[in-house]
Write a protein that holds these residues in place. Structure first.
Motif, PDB file in Angstrom:
ATOM      1  N   UNK A   1      15.732  -5.823 -11.749  1.00  0.00           N
ATOM      2  CA  UNK A   1      16.694  -5.508 -10.694  1.00  0.00           C
ATOM      3  C   UNK A   1      16.007  -5.209  -9.366  1.00  0.00           C
ATOM      4  N   UNK A   2      15.026  -6.024  -9.012  1.00  0.00           N
ATOM      5  CA  UNK A   2      14.285  -5.826  -7.763  1.00  0.00           C
ATOM      6  C   UNK A   2      14.543  -6.923  -6.733  1.00  0.00           C
ATOM      7  N   UNK A   3      15.491  -7.795  -7.002  1.00  0.00           N
ATOM      8  CA  UNK A   3      15.736  -8.916  -6.110  1.00  0.00           C
ATOM      9  C   UNK A   3      16.171  -8.531  -4.719  1.00  0.00           C
ATOM     10  N   UNK A   4      16.785  -7.332  -4.587  1.00  0.00           N
ATOM     11  CA  UNK A   4      17.262  -6.879  -3.275  1.00  0.00           C
ATOM     12  C   UNK A   4      16.156  -6.255  -2.445  1.00  0.00           C
ATOM     13  N   UNK A   5      15.013  -5.990  -3.058  1.00  0.00           N
ATOM     14  CA  UNK A   5      13.906  -5.345  -2.355  1.00  0.00           C
ATOM     15  C   UNK A   5      13.128  -6.360  -1.526  1.00  0.00           C
ATOM     16  N   UNK A   6      12.266  -5.854  -0.646  1.00  0.00           N
ATOM     17  CA  UNK A   6      11.424  -6.724   0.163  1.00  0.00           C
ATOM     18  C   UNK A   6      10.507  -7.548  -0.734  1.00  0.00           C
ATOM     19  N   UNK A   7      10.127  -8.719  -0.220  1.00  0.00           N
ATOM     20  CA  UNK A   7       9.280  -9.632  -0.988  1.00  0.00           C
ATOM     21  C   UNK A   7       8.001  -8.947  -1.479  1.00  0.00           C
ATOM     22  N   UNK A   8       7.515  -7.959  -0.750  1.00  0.00           N
ATOM     23  CA  UNK A   8       6.298  -7.244  -1.153  1.00  0.00           C
ATOM     24  C   UNK A   8       6.462  -6.532  -2.491  1.00  0.00           C
ATOM     25  N   UNK A   9       7.706  -6.291  -2.916  1.00  0.00           N
ATOM     26  CA  UNK A   9       7.955  -5.619  -4.202  1.00  0.00           C
ATOM     27  C   UNK A   9       7.515  -6.470  -5.378  1.00  0.00           C
TER      28      UNK A   9
ATOM     29  N   UNK B   1       0.818  -1.217   0.000  1.00  0.00           N
ATOM     30  CA  UNK B   1       0.000   0.000   0.000  1.00  0.00           C
ATOM     31  C   UNK B   1       0.846   1.259   0.000  1.00  0.00           C
ATOM     32  N   UNK B   2       1.996   1.206   0.672  1.00  0.00           N
ATOM     33  CA  UNK B   2       2.831   2.403   0.831  1.00  0.00           C
ATOM     34  C   UNK B   2       4.093   2.368  -0.023  1.00  0.00           C
ATOM     35  N   UNK B   3       4.231   1.318  -0.851  1.00  0.00           N
ATOM     36  CA  UNK B   3       5.443   1.158  -1.683  1.00  0.00           C
ATOM     37  C   UNK B   3       6.710   1.201  -0.821  1.00  0.00           C
ATOM     38  N   UNK B   4       6.660   0.536   0.324  1.00  0.00           N
ATOM     39  CA  UNK B   4       7.803   0.500   1.232  1.00  0.00           C
ATOM     40  C   UNK B   4       8.505  -0.839   1.075  1.00  0.00           C
ATOM     41  N   UNK B   5       9.567  -0.854   0.296  1.00  0.00           N
ATOM     42  CA  UNK B   5      10.254  -2.095  -0.035  1.00  0.00           C
ATOM     43  C   UNK B   5      11.696  -2.140   0.476  1.00  0.00           C
ATOM     44  N   UNK B   6      12.110  -1.097   1.149  1.00  0.00           N
ATOM     45  CA  UNK B   6      13.439  -1.062   1.755  1.00  0.00           C
ATOM     46  C   UNK B   6      13.336  -0.430   3.137  1.00  0.00           C
ATOM     47  N   UNK B   7      14.101  -0.913   4.120  1.00  0.00           N
ATOM     48  CA  UNK B   7      14.965  -2.092   4.037  1.00  0.00           C
ATOM     49  C   UNK B   7      14.144  -3.373   3.938  1.00  0.00           C
TER      50      UNK B   7
END
Length: 292
Positions: free
Chosen positions: A272-280, A223-229
């Motif tokens: 290139x999103x592998x480092x982001x949280x699974x929610x990404x 919902x908030x696009x919070x994928x890091x950390x």
């Protein structure tokens, strides 16, 4: 009791720290020096190598990233060869069923106990000592280390006398988590196609029909696009979906949904999103819908 703890990453560091707080003697090791130094500041002994940490250990706890890290550390790094007869190794990482079977055999040949005890919970749960622990192996060995597991988790589920039973269960759970994230991702893309606010939608589902930790935690991130950390990296999610497929094939269980999820994960890694949280993973559904 001397405890060796290998793997002081996002989950391993707070777990080892909780053992220290409970008064246990911990010798830690990590591939990179930073986390080991942090643990040493809390009273642990910092080992130069994994084998050094395992020297004279009564219990070895490993929380390594994947099969490759586990194999290279335990076998190529001479950890198993260093453990004294009668020691107990508690592997708390997610590994393949095949490696769980192999490790059980190798430990038995050296008269070293082996338990699989992967965990459920993100880093905040690990910090609070409230993990759910999925254990399998010799029940007598489990009884010996249960006081340690009680420090790390709120409950230990005993799943059988073969370590691979715990590994298969953890992979089944992570397959379900991936499914939940994938379903939320496509559902969010659907409502956004009709200009419904995704935050409002996530609040709706997580306060009614899907009021469960997986939906709430990953849903809020979507919902908030919070994928890091990253609490759990998307690349590791792909690893577990693949391992679930492999485990299923060993017992002739078709996992049709896993193929769809795997493709979405691979697509995400291509961006290139592998480092982001699974929610990404939600970004894949949004991209396919032309929303980003």
């Amino acid at each position: 009791m001397k405890i060796a703890f290998l793997g002081l990453g996002t989950m391993g560091l707070p777990m080892a720290a909780n053992l220290l707080k409970a008064g246990y003697n911990v010798q830690g090791w990590n591939r990179s020096a930073g986390p080991a130094a942090k643990l040493a500041e809390r009273g642990a002994v910092n080992a130069a190598t994994a084998a050094e940490a395992a020297t004279d250990a009564d219990v070895l706890i490993s929380m390594l990233a994947d099969d490759n890290a586990t194999r290279s550390t335990l076998l190529e790094g001479n950890v198993l060869a260093t453990l004294k007869p009668g020691a107990i190794h508690v592997n708390m990482a997610s590994i393949s069923v095949a490696l769980a079977v192999e490790l059980a055999q190798l430990h038995q040949a050296r008269n070293v106990g082996y338990l699989a005890a992967p965990v459920l919970g993100r880093v905040n749960v690990a910090e609070a000592g409230q993990l759910t622990i999925l254990a399998a192996g010799d029940s007598a060995l489990l009884a010996n280390v249960q006081p340690l597991l009680d420090v790390l988790g709120q409950k230990t589920w005993y799943l059988g006398d073969r370590p691979e039973q715990a590994s298969a269960t953890k992979l089944a759970v992570n397959f379900m988590i991936a499914s939940a994230i994938g379903a939320m991702s496509e559902a969010v893309a659907l409502v956004q196609g009709y200009e419904v606010d995704k935050g409002e939608f996530i609040d709706l589902i997580t306060s009614s029909l899907f009021a469960a930790p997986v939906y709430k935690g990953y849903g809020q991130a979507i919902a908030t696009d919070t994928f890091e950390p990253a609490g759990f990296k998307l690349a590791l999610g792909l690893k577990d979906v693949r391992l679930a497929q492999d485990a299923a094939e060993r017992v002739n269980v078709p996992l049709a949904l896993a193929g769809t999820l795997r493709a979405a994960h691979v697509e995400s890694l291509a961006h290139d999103e592998g480092h982001l949280d699974w929610a990404a993973l939600s970004r894949t559904a949004a991209r396919r819908a032309g929303q980003i």
